[in-house]
Structures are given as C-alpha cells and as structure tokens.
Motif scaffolding. Structure first.
Motif, short mmCIF file in Angstrom:
data_model
loop_
_atom_site.label_atom_id
_atom_site.label_comp_id
_atom_site.label_asym_id
_atom_site.label_seq_id
_atom_site.Cartn_x
_atom_site.Cartn_y
_atom_site.Cartn_z
N UNK A 59 52.44 57.43 21.09
CA UNK A 59 52.04 58.65 21.80
C UNK A 59 52.11 58.48 23.32
N UNK A 60 52.24 57.24 23.78
CA UNK A 60 52.17 56.96 25.22
C UNK A 60 53.47 56.40 25.80
N UNK A 61 54.34 55.86 24.95
CA UNK A 61 55.54 55.19 25.43
C UNK A 61 56.77 55.82 24.77
N UNK A 62 57.76 56.12 25.58
CA UNK A 62 59.01 56.69 25.05
C UNK A 62 59.85 55.60 24.38
N UNK A 63 60.62 56.00 23.41
CA UNK A 63 61.53 55.07 22.77
C UNK A 63 60.88 54.34 21.61
N UNK A 64 61.68 53.62 20.83
CA UNK A 64 61.15 52.89 19.67
C UNK A 64 60.25 51.73 20.07
N UNK A 65 59.30 51.41 19.22
CA UNK A 65 58.40 50.27 19.42
C UNK A 65 58.55 49.33 18.23
N UNK A 66 58.90 48.10 18.50
CA UNK A 66 59.14 47.12 17.45
C UNK A 66 58.10 46.01 17.51
N UNK A 67 57.63 45.57 16.36
CA UNK A 67 56.73 44.42 16.28
C UNK A 67 57.55 43.21 15.84
N UNK A 68 57.48 42.14 16.61
CA UNK A 68 58.25 40.94 16.31
C UNK A 68 57.30 39.77 16.07
N UNK A 69 57.37 39.19 14.88
CA UNK A 69 56.56 38.03 14.53
C UNK A 69 57.34 36.76 14.86
N UNK A 70 56.77 35.93 15.70
CA UNK A 70 57.40 34.66 16.07
C UNK A 70 56.39 33.52 15.90
N UNK A 71 56.08 33.20 14.62
CA UNK A 71 55.10 32.14 14.38
C UNK A 71 55.66 30.76 14.72
N UNK A 72 54.76 29.84 14.97
CA UNK A 72 55.17 28.47 15.24
C UNK A 72 54.44 27.88 16.42
N UNK A 73 54.18 26.57 16.34
CA UNK A 73 53.53 25.82 17.42
C UNK A 73 52.21 26.45 17.84
N UNK A 74 51.42 26.86 16.85
CA UNK A 74 50.10 27.47 17.11
C UNK A 74 50.20 28.67 18.06
N UNK A 75 51.24 29.48 17.87
CA UNK A 75 51.51 30.70 18.64
C UNK A 75 52.10 30.44 20.02
N UNK A 76 52.29 29.19 20.39
CA UNK A 76 52.88 28.89 21.70
C UNK A 76 54.34 29.31 21.75
N UNK A 77 55.01 29.31 20.60
CA UNK A 77 56.41 29.73 20.53
C UNK A 77 56.57 31.17 21.02
N UNK A 78 55.65 32.04 20.62
CA UNK A 78 55.71 33.44 21.03
C UNK A 78 55.53 33.59 22.53
N UNK A 79 54.57 32.87 23.09
CA UNK A 79 54.35 32.95 24.54
C UNK A 79 55.57 32.46 25.30
#
Length: 327
Positions: A59-79
């Motif tokens: 409702x606030x952002x134009x365009x598609x919104x995607x959720x990307x799961x990048x597990x690994x290294x206790x979540x440090x991989x995502x950061x």
C-alpha cells in the motif's frame, strides 16, 4: 584539430557511460522490485513476520515486493548480501538483534561492520522469550523451578536453540544472580527441544514465545516467565522472569528491525521508515502479529539505534567475562 575532436568525443562517451552505470534512487520508475531479505529459511517466525510486513508495504511502495530467504552463517550471510546491494532503497534487510548486539563481540571475524555497512530504518517488533516446562513437571512457577534446581543440581539442564546469543548470556546472568548452575543444552531447533520438554526429558526450555504459543494454548506446556522489563502483550497473564525472582533476562528479548545498505539517501530512508512504521502499527497487522506471538513496535530509526547501543552495554561485559568465542 581532428585529434582534439576525437579526444573530446571519447571523453564525452566515458562521462555518459559513467552516469548510465550509477544507480539512482530518484530515477526509479516503480517497476524495479523491492527485495526484503532475511537470514532464515521459509516457515519460521521471522519468515512469517516478514511476509506479513511485505504484504502491508504494497500500500506504500510502488512495484512488486519480493521476500528473499538467504539462510546461513547465523543470518550473517543475509547481511553480507544486503551490504553489497545498490544503496537505492530497493533492498531491505529484516534482522534480529544478535547480528548487531552480540555477534560483534563473539566472532573474531564477524565479516561485516554493524555500524558502517548498513543503516537502521525502523524497529518493527519485540520477540519475547519464555521459560517453559512440560505440564507433568512438579514446579508451576519460576520460584518453584529455581528451588528445584537448587535441590537437584545434577538435573539442571535448560534447553535453548542456539549458543552464543542473548538466551545463553541471560542464563549466565541468572546463574550469577541466583547462585545456581543451569547448564545450557543446545538444540538444532525449537521442535526437538519442545518434544523433549513435553515428554519430560528436558526439565525446562527457553525460546521465543512465538515458537511455543500454540502448545501453550493447547495446554501441552506451562509458561513460567517471559523476558523483558514488562509482561508480554501476547501472554499478559505470564509474569516476567525478573518479577518472578529470576533476573538476567531484562534485555534478552530479541527484536526484528529493518536496515538498508550504507549510503542510501536520507530521504529514501525516511520514506521507508514512515512506511514500515505505518504498516506495523496498522490494526490488521497488529492482530496478525499477536497471533504469531510477536509484539509489533513501530519505532523510529533513532530509537532502534539507541536500543542497539543499550543492549551492547549490557552484553559486552558478560560476553567478555564468559570468554565465549563463536566458531
């Protein structure tokens, strides 16, 4: 003269190419997707939370919104993934507390700078922990449990999902304050820990309320006390551990918060901050989060920054004293 014209044309082409290659937050036409990244696999509490927030952001952002799961290294991989993305507001990290409050002190090489690689956007939710036991256990309150531990120290194992986080260091603080010796028993997930808890194999376990709420409501486990300085809105009938005589977990509750790559323009950060706070504070999202066992907060980026600093002050001396080093 021709040589001069060739040089001028070549220089102009280089300048044009340079401008074409620089991503611009202002030039976005709404067609590029906004990617929300988290460091955990699908199916868990953070994944469910992130998808609720992503749906509200439409409702606030134009365009598609995607959720990307990048597990690994206790979540440090995502950061580490997010910090390398263009600083255009199109990549958002949803993170829990340890990456910013604990890991900088427990890892010799954490792989990122928690203060420089990403910037805070908004504090989105509190994730209270709860001390729980199987219903067949003789102790019905935290006070009863601590007395039982003192009488049967050889059976003082307490389950938790991961070592090296606020849960473990909260147990250390409790041991010191209460003069007991709870022995952390690490499990690979909440499910096997709860199986042992329900079966009476494990005397007690501590993990996020969200992972235990359904079993608690079904009468399969008993809640003794929650972390934090105040009772949880998810289970207000359950006292805090501190008010039950078990100090050490006042700052142990985790949280979910949003961050973007360093260098993201301030106006873009402010726009995202307002949008995320609006989503989390909306009535329908609050209801969904309560069912999930999560407390929506919707706090500003500055409040998030201050909370990170406060929690570091609490955990650093405890971590230093423990000598714990993550592998």
């Amino acid at each position: 003269m021709k040589k001069y014209h060739h040089r001028l044309a070549f220089s102009s082409a280089l300048i044009a190419l340079a401008f074409m290659s620089v991503p611009s937050a202002q030039a976005d036409d709404g067609k590029n997707p906004t990617r929300i990244v988290l460091g955990y696999a699908p199916g868990g509490a953070m994944d469910a939370f992130t998808r609720i927030v992503a749906d509200g952001l439409k409702k606030h952002i134009d365009g598609p919104i995607l959720v990307e799961n990048k597990p690994g290294a206790s979540a440090r991989l995502a950061l580490n993934h997010v910090k390398r993305q263009p600083p255009d507001g199109k990549t958002i990290l949803i993170s829990s507390a340890p990456l910013f409050t604990v890991f900088p002190y427990t890892y010799k090489n954490v792989g990122y700078d928690a203060d420089k690689d990403v910037v805070p956007v908004a504090h989105l939710a509190d994730i209270p922990l709860v001390l729980s036991v199987g219903t067949q256990q003789p102790y019905k309150t935290t006070k009863d449990y601590l007395e039982w531990v003192r009488k049967t120290p050889k059976d003082s194992g307490i389950g938790l999902v991961t070592l090296g986080g606020p849960t473990q260091f909260g147990i250390m603080s409790l041991n010191k304050a209460a003069g007991i010796d709870l022995i952390p028993t690490a499990y690979k997930g909440a499910a096997p820990m709860l199986t042992d808890e329900i079966g009476g194999v494990l005397p007690a376990g501590i993990d996020a309320v969200a992972s235990k709420l359904e079993l608690y409501k079904a009468g399969r486990i008993r809640f003794l006390g929650v972390s934090g300085r105040k009772r949880s809105t998810v289970a207000p009938e359950v006292p805090t551990l501190a008010e039950s005589g078990a100090p050490g977990f006042e700052m142990a509750s985790s949280w979910y918060a949003a961050f973007v790559p360093a260098g993201t323009p301030s106006d873009v950060v402010i726009k995202l901050e307002k949008a995320l706070i609006s989503v989390v504070n909306s009535k329908d999202v609050q209801e969904k989060l309560t069912k999930l066992g999560v407390e929506g907060t919707g706090l500003s980026k500055e409040e998030l920054r201050q909370q990170i600093l406060q929690q570091r002050k609490v955990w650093k001396p405890i971590i230093d004293e423990s000598g714990f080093v993550a592998e």
